[in-house]
Scaffold this motif. Structure first.
Motif, PDB file in Angstrom:
ATOM      1  N   SER A 178      -8.890  -1.443  -4.454  1.00 32.05           N
ATOM      2  CA  SER A 178      -8.153  -2.322  -3.545  1.00 32.05           C
ATOM      3  C   SER A 178      -8.841  -3.657  -3.312  1.00 32.05           C
TER       4      SER A 178
ATOM      5  N   ASP B  85       0.827  -1.203   0.000  1.00 30.46           N
ATOM      6  CA  ASP B  85       0.000   0.000   0.000  1.00 30.46           C
ATOM      7  C   ASP B  85       0.863   1.255   0.000  1.00 30.46           C
TER       8      ASP B  85
ATOM      9  N   LYS C  72      -5.483  -4.101  -7.295  1.00 32.42           N
ATOM     10  CA  LYS C  72      -4.747  -3.043  -6.608  1.00 32.42           C
ATOM     11  C   LYS C  72      -4.304  -2.018  -7.641  1.00 32.42           C
TER      12      LYS C  72
ATOM     13  N   ARG D 211      -9.375   4.944  -6.564  1.00 40.33           N
ATOM     14  CA  ARG D 211      -8.387   3.947  -6.130  1.00 40.33           C
ATOM     15  C   ARG D 211      -9.106   2.616  -5.952  1.00 40.33           C
TER      16      ARG D 211
END
Length: 77
Positions: free
Chosen positions: A39, A17, A43, A37
């Motif tokens: 996740s 991260d 990713k 973003r």
């Protein structure tokens, strides 16, 4: 000023991260802008990236970046 395009950048699973955040900062430092973003399923992030910096990111494919593709609308039938 160089042309910019919208892309989705997906990173390899081993990227931390912290590394991901550094790449996001680098996009901004090179005239781009990070959007969404990701996740959960993958990713990465979406970003508007100047062509000059896109070339640098593309050189990372196979190492830390899994793939880069244009951000576009997808429809199903």
């Amino acid at each position: 000023m160089s042309e910019s395009g919208k892309y989705i950048i997906v990173f390899k699973d081993h990227v931390t991260d912290e590394q991901l955040e550094q790449y996001a900062r680098d996009v901004g430092a090179n005239g781009g802008e990070v959007g969404n973003r990701f996740s959960s399923l993958m990713k990465g992030f979406s970003a508007t990236i100047p062509n000059s910096y896109l070339t640098q990111l593309q050189s990372l494919q196979g190492g830390v970046i899994d793939y880069i593709e244009p951000d576009q609308t997808v429809t199903t039938q």
